[in-house]
Motif scaffolding. Sequence first.
Motif, PDB file in Angstrom:
ATOM      1  N   TRP A   6       0.857  -1.198   0.000  1.00  0.00           N
ATOM      2  CA  TRP A   6       0.000   0.000   0.000  1.00  0.00           C
ATOM      3  C   TRP A   6       0.884   1.236   0.000  1.00  0.00           C
ATOM      4  O   TRP A   6       1.513   1.578   1.003  1.00  0.00           O
ATOM      5  CB  TRP A   6      -0.928   0.023   1.201  1.00  0.00           C
ATOM      6  CG  TRP A   6      -1.890   1.194   1.230  1.00  0.00           C
ATOM      7  CD1 TRP A   6      -1.668   2.473   0.787  1.00  0.00           C
ATOM      8  CD2 TRP A   6      -3.234   1.189   1.722  1.00  0.00           C
ATOM      9  NE1 TRP A   6      -2.769   3.249   0.972  1.00  0.00           N
ATOM     10  CE2 TRP A   6      -3.747   2.495   1.550  1.00  0.00           C
ATOM     11  CE3 TRP A   6      -4.048   0.213   2.299  1.00  0.00           C
ATOM     12  CZ2 TRP A   6      -5.042   2.850   1.938  1.00  0.00           C
ATOM     13  CZ3 TRP A   6      -5.328   0.571   2.688  1.00  0.00           C
ATOM     14  CH2 TRP A   6      -5.822   1.870   2.504  1.00  0.00           C
ATOM     15  N   ARG A 113      -8.958  -0.575  -5.180  1.00  0.00           N
ATOM     16  CA  ARG A 113      -9.103  -0.153  -3.787  1.00  0.00           C
ATOM     17  C   ARG A 113     -10.218   0.878  -3.659  1.00  0.00           C
ATOM     18  O   ARG A 113     -10.276   1.850  -4.420  1.00  0.00           O
ATOM     19  CB  ARG A 113      -7.801   0.436  -3.247  1.00  0.00           C
ATOM     20  CG  ARG A 113      -7.926   0.987  -1.824  1.00  0.00           C
ATOM     21  CD  ARG A 113      -6.601   1.441  -1.238  1.00  0.00           C
ATOM     22  NE  ARG A 113      -5.771   0.303  -0.912  1.00  0.00           N
ATOM     23  CZ  ARG A 113      -4.552   0.078  -1.414  1.00  0.00           C
ATOM     24  NH1 ARG A 113      -4.027   0.941  -2.266  1.00  0.00           N
ATOM     25  NH2 ARG A 113      -3.878  -1.000  -1.055  1.00  0.00           N
ATOM     26  N   CYS A 143      -8.971  -4.242  -2.404  1.00  0.00           N
ATOM     27  CA  CYS A 143      -8.224  -3.700  -1.273  1.00  0.00           C
ATOM     28  C   CYS A 143      -9.050  -2.610  -0.595  1.00  0.00           C
ATOM     29  O   CYS A 143      -9.767  -1.851  -1.255  1.00  0.00           O
ATOM     30  CB  CYS A 143      -6.896  -3.111  -1.723  1.00  0.00           C
ATOM     31  SG  CYS A 143      -5.830  -4.292  -2.587  1.00  0.00           S
ATOM     32  N   VAL A 176      -7.926  -7.603   0.742  1.00  0.00           N
ATOM     33  CA  VAL A 176      -6.773  -7.170   1.529  1.00  0.00           C
ATOM     34  C   VAL A 176      -7.190  -5.967   2.360  1.00  0.00           C
ATOM     35  O   VAL A 176      -7.498  -4.903   1.815  1.00  0.00           O
ATOM     36  CB  VAL A 176      -5.577  -6.813   0.630  1.00  0.00           C
ATOM     37  CG1 VAL A 176      -4.375  -6.402   1.496  1.00  0.00           C
ATOM     38  CG2 VAL A 176      -5.213  -7.984  -0.279  1.00  0.00           C
ATOM     39  N   ASP A 201      -2.839  -6.058   5.572  1.00  0.00           N
ATOM     40  CA  ASP A 201      -1.543  -5.423   5.327  1.00  0.00           C
ATOM     41  C   ASP A 201      -1.240  -4.410   6.436  1.00  0.00           C
ATOM     42  O   ASP A 201      -2.145  -3.899   7.093  1.00  0.00           O
ATOM     43  CB  ASP A 201      -1.435  -4.838   3.913  1.00  0.00           C
ATOM     44  CG  ASP A 201      -1.971  -3.428   3.744  1.00  0.00           C
ATOM     45  OD1 ASP A 201      -1.651  -2.554   4.558  1.00  0.00           O
ATOM     46  OD2 ASP A 201      -2.688  -3.177   2.750  1.00  0.00           O
TER      47      ASP A 201
END
Length: 268
Positions: A6, A113, A143, A176, A201
Motif C-alpha cells: 500500500w 481499492r 483492497c 486485503v 496489510d
Amino acid sequence: MIVDAWAQHPTLRHSQDPVFESLRRWTKMPMPTTEIPIEMTLGMMDQGGVDRSLISAWVAPRNVMISNDEVAGFMAKAPDRLVGVGSVDISKPMEAVREIRRCVNELGFKAIRVLPWIWEVPPIDRRFYPVYTACCDLGVPFCTQIGHTGPLMPSEVGRPIYLDQVALDFPELKIVGGHIGYPWTDEAIAVATKHENVYIDTSAYTAKKYPQPLVEFMRGHGRNKVLFGTNYPMIMPAKALENLPELALGEDVEELFLSGNACRVFNL
C-alpha cells in the motif's frame, strides 16, 4: 525482495486535500506546494530496499485525488518498480464496473481499492457489490482500509467484522484489509483466520507499532496472511522497516511477509 502492498505517488491535489489535515498534524509534515517527482518516490523505495510498490488511485465523492490515468502515467515511468491499483466511484455502479475492466484489461492494474471512510458507508453497502463482482470476474483483489481513520471521518465503517459478510457472499474474492484493523486488530485476525481469501496489510504502521497479537499471528497460523505495507508518503519505507528484526519473525516468515504473500495475492 520487498513489496510494498500500500503506497501512493501523490498528486498535489491529494497532498493538499483538507481531509488530510489531521495527518499532517500527526506526522509534522508540511503541506507540499509543488508536485512530487517520481524520482523522489523511487528514491524513498531505494532507501528502504523496496523493490516494487503498489501505488493506488484515490477516488472520493465528487473528488478524484489521484486518477487511474495518473497512476498509469506513473507506472509508465518505472514499470519494473510501480504496480497500479485502481479506484472507482461506487455511486455510479455501471461506470465503476466499466472502469474496473479498463483498469485491469487496458492499464494493467493488479487490484482495486475503495475506502469505506471516504464514502461514509461500510463495505457491506450495496454500492460496493458491483465492485466485488467485477473484481471476482477479472481475478483481481479488492483492497480496502480496516481500522480507525486518521482523517477526521467516521471510523465505524472500518470495522474488520464487516468483511466477514463480504467474504461469505464472495468466497472467490481476495480481500486485503490495510492498516491492520487497529483498534480492532483481534477482529481482523479472526476474519482473516476464518476466510481463506482475506488478508491484512501493515500499512500506516511501523514495525515497532505492530500490536502483539498481530506479530503472534504472523509467527504462527497467519504466516501466509499478512503483507508488508507503508502508506507512503505518510511513512517512508526505511522508517516502516527499521525495527523489523526486533520482531524475530524468522527467515521464512519474514520472506513471506515482505514479498511472498504479496506476490501470490497480487499475482506479481
